[in-house]
Scaffold this motif. Structure first.
Motif, PDB file in Angstrom:
ATOM      1  N   CYS A  42      -2.979   5.876   1.946  1.00 35.88           N
ATOM      2  CA  CYS A  42      -3.991   5.665   3.233  1.00 35.88           C
ATOM      3  C   CYS A  42      -5.148   6.295   2.960  1.00 35.88           C
ATOM      4  CB  CYS A  42      -3.114   6.097   4.581  1.00 35.88           C
ATOM      5  SG  CYS A  42      -3.095   7.715   4.640  1.00 35.88           S
ATOM      6  N   ARG A  47       0.730  -1.274  -0.034  1.00 35.42           N
ATOM      7  CA  ARG A  47       0.217   0.012   0.162  1.00 35.42           C
ATOM      8  C   ARG A  47       1.092   1.324   0.102  1.00 35.42           C
ATOM      9  NH1 ARG A  47      -5.266   0.610   3.339  1.00 35.42           N
ATOM     10  NH2 ARG A  47      -5.540   2.144   1.698  1.00 35.42           N
ATOM     11  N   GLN A 101      -7.872  -0.076   0.675  1.00 37.19           N
ATOM     12  CA  GLN A 101      -7.100  -1.131   0.100  1.00 37.19           C
ATOM     13  C   GLN A 101      -7.386  -1.371  -1.351  1.00 37.19           C
ATOM     14  OE1 GLN A 101      -6.008  -4.596   2.164  1.00 37.19           O
ATOM     15  NE2 GLN A 101      -4.260  -4.880   1.185  1.00 37.19           N
ATOM     16  N   GLU A 134      -7.463   1.358  -3.727  1.00 40.49           N
ATOM     17  CA  GLU A 134      -6.205   1.354  -4.441  1.00 40.49           C
ATOM     18  C   GLU A 134      -5.489   0.458  -5.222  1.00 40.49           C
ATOM     19  OE1 GLU A 134      -1.504   1.928  -2.336  1.00 40.49           O
ATOM     20  OE2 GLU A 134      -3.305   2.132  -1.006  1.00 40.49           O
ATOM     21  N   TYR A 135      -5.854  -0.889  -5.096  1.00 37.12           N
ATOM     22  CA  TYR A 135      -5.287  -1.855  -5.976  1.00 37.12           C
ATOM     23  C   TYR A 135      -5.939  -1.830  -7.203  1.00 37.12           C
ATOM     24  CZ  TYR A 135      -3.757  -6.540  -7.362  1.00 37.12           C
ATOM     25  OH  TYR A 135      -2.738  -7.353  -8.279  1.00 37.12           O
TER      26      TYR A 135
END
Length: 639
Positions: free
Chosen positions: A375, A372, A379, A382-383
């Motif tokens: 923040c 990562r 998650q 973001e992926y």
């Protein structure tokens, strides 16, 4: 005008009135989130809803102009208090929505409604349309209803439901539920949406497809392949995986049909499914006329059931020159694990015309577990953004969509076209190569298996091995090791259980312990405190397992209860113990008991339950081994 019902908003509701219109948009565009008998809605833009000063007698839409009866016009423009209509007279607008049922009983004439938004009066009105045999559209005077946001001084905000002719309301059980449903189900949902006023991180469901076509194809495929549930030979949940793959196949079939229509293609698209797992998606797509192949590192039992027309190959996929597919129109990555970030690269290098579809699940980079970096995002988001970045660098115009499948990981990425010309291929390849090299921050980085789910519901495996592209990549083993503490030596597990239990039972009341009806139920310790009791050698063994010490304690749920990061002795007399299995039935007289009672053997006061009430055997005389063959432990953590 008289109201049919109303509902109050809680508190001040700072999100209003804008939150009201956000909630209206959800109901107008996504009615299926409340009415489960609908698949969705198709909304088309109309023109201004009313003429001039608001007293006009016509509304315009994609249907022919229709004359509004006087009572309907009065219903739309009824007098409202100045408190409700304060502020400037904002514009009005109209749309026409076509309601799409999950099971179509309407034929070609799907139910339609004109949705009139009056921003000045803070109200939205739904007027159903009906079509005769000659295709003429007219207003259906029954089932006309209006939802209005009201604000009275000292009374706060409320939603009012107005119905033009309640006695003439007709319910068909699909597009038009019973009238009380609007009050009991719809209004509370609108209040919640209006106060939450959340915006999703992702696109709307099925945003790239015509929902009506998706609904039709899905019902056809569901009826055609539902029998697979009854003959499913794998250890995974058949209903989840069969219907999920039916939904994914539906998405691809509709997507490809739209592509053929758009590009004027006659032949059906070919495909290769990289990491095909159980192969059901390949089987469905092939059966529906698309030539293709599925590849996976490990053969599944169900492969033998499909027949010779479904091409499935057992081999590892290498991200290199030996694993390009110049003859394939599309590459598919459905929960493809380590191969996920490589699929846009492989598609781009296979041929300029090759496209891809990928449904990411577990988080992998090119050479190991994804780390990562932001923040502020979830998650998962973001992926998804990382894979979209890979796609963009690979040269694709990348589109994102959300599938309608029974999974928390349902965001897909689609690359249907390139963002560069064929003549610029050499330059594009340099960008890809530089990007891949930049991601290999630590040469020789290996995948951390302990962080990958091992519950059979996540991934079905696409295994890659190193090559000139993926130097330093650590491939997955052909046989997935079980790492849920189930294969640890029995004496090791029993020793840990006994050691932890003695400490808990030895705690005094002041230490957090206690007793219930003179039976010592022990105290409690945090998982980290329990770890401090064990030797380093034992802890090292547990660290290699998924979940480590906590998984071992939860596996021994007969003895321990783990809640909120703390460990307790289980007392089978109270309700908390039943939470381990809320459907647990009382022990029937003469019931088969195949496991010994730990408390009867090890607790200083024995088991708190009488033998006839305990689900476990109190001594050898109460233990009757099962005559049924035990299920063989399988390393099938994939589909």
């Amino acid at each position: 005008m008289p109201k049919f019902s109303d509902i109050k908003f809680p508190g001040e509701c700072a999100t209003l009135p804008d939150g009201f219109w956000s909630a209206v948009d959800v109901w107008a565009k996504k009615p299926h989130v409340v009415n489960k008998r609908l698949c969705g809605a198709k909304e088309t833009q109309g023109k201004d809803a009313v003429d001039g000063d608001g007293d006009g007698a016509r509304f315009l839409s994609d249907a022919p102009a229709a004359e509004l009866p006087g009572e309907v016009l009065s219903f739309l423009t009824g007098k409202v208090s100045s408190a409700r209509a304060h502020g400037e007279d904002r514009p009005r607008s109209s749309t026409v929505r076509t309601l799409i049922p999950k099971v179509n009983s309407y034929g070609t004439s799907l139910p339609k409604e004109v949705v009139l938004r009056d921003f000045g009066r803070q109200q939205v009105t739904f007027l159903p349309l009906e079509e005769d045999a000659e295709g003429r559209v007219s207003l259906k005077e029954g089932n006309i209803y209006q939802i209005q946001l009201c604000h009275e001084d000292g009374e706060g905000w409320s939603l009012e439901l107005h119905v033009l002719t309640p006695d003439a309301w007709f319910s068909d059980g699909v597009a038009y539920p019973r009238l009380p449903w609007l009050t009991s189900d719809l209004l509370p949902k609108l209040v919640r949406w209006a106060t939450e006023c959340k915006s999703s991180e992702f696109k709307s469901t099925l945003s790239l497809l015509p929902v009506e076509k998706y609904s039709l194809v899905y019902q056809q495929l569901k009826d055609k392949y539902k029998a697979m549930v009854k003959v499913w030979p794998e250890v995974t949940d058949p209903e989840k995986f069969v219907y999920e793959d039916v939904a994914i196949a539906t998405y691809l079939l509709v997507l490809w049909a739209e592509e053929r229509e758009e590009k004027g293609l006659a032949a059906r698209q070919s495909f290769v499914d990289l990491g095909c797992g159980n192969g059901l998606l390949v089987h469905i797509l092939t059966s529906e006329g698309h030539p293709g192949t599925g590849v996976d590192v490990r053969r599944r039992k169900i492969w033998d059931m499909y027949g010779a027309q479904t091409l499935l190959e057992e081999k590892a996929i290498t991200p290199g020159e030996s694993s390009l597919f110049p003859g394939a129109d599309w590459l598919i990555g459905n929960h493809s694990d380590e191969l996920t970030p490589w699929i846009p690269i492989i598609a781009a290098r296979s041929s300029y015309s090759c496209r891809y579809f990928v449904l990411p699940c577990c988080f992998f980079d090119f050479y190991g577990k994804y780390q990562r970096r932001q923040c502020k995002k979830s998650q998962y988001k973001e992926y998804i953004d990382f894979i979209a970045e890979v796609s963009q660098v690979s040269g694709f115009n990348t589109e994102e969509d959300c599938l309608r499948i029974p999974s928390t990981k349902r965001v897909c990425l689609v690359g249907k076209s390139r963002n560069y010309l064929l003549s610029d291929e050499a330059e594009a390849e340099q960008r890809r190569a530089h990007y891949i090299q930049s991601r290999q921050a630590t040469p020789g980085l290996t995948v951390q298996r302990s962080d990958i789910r091992n519950d059979g519901y996540c991934c079905h495996g696409s295994i890659t091995s190193g090559s000139s592209w993926g130097a330093g990549f650590q491939p997955r083993d052909r046989v997935e090791m079980v790492r849920n503490c189930a294969t640890l030596p029995r004496d090791l597990v029993d020793g840990v259980v006994l050691q932890v239990a003695k400490v808990l039972l030895g705690m005094t009341v002041d230490d957090g312990g206690g007793c219930s009806a003179d039976w010592n139920r022990g105290g409690s310790l945090s998982v980290s405190e329990v770890a401090g009791l064990l030797e380093q050698e034992t802890l090292q063994l547990l660290k290699k397992e998924c979940g480590g010490l906590q998984t071992l304690l939860k596996n021994n749920h007969q003895v321990f209860r783990v809640e909120g990061g703390r460990v307790y002795m289980r007392d089978w007399r109270d309700g908390k113990s039943c939470r381990a299995n809320p459907k647990r039935k009382p022990v029937a007289p003469g019931a088969l008991k195949t496991r010994s009672c730990w408390f009867h053997a090890h607790h200083p006061q024995g088991c708190p339950l009488q033998a006839e009430h305990c689900a476990f055997a109190h001594g050898p005389g109460d233990l009757r081994p099962s005559t049924r063959p035990l299920k063989k432990i399988k390393n099938d953590v994939f589909r």
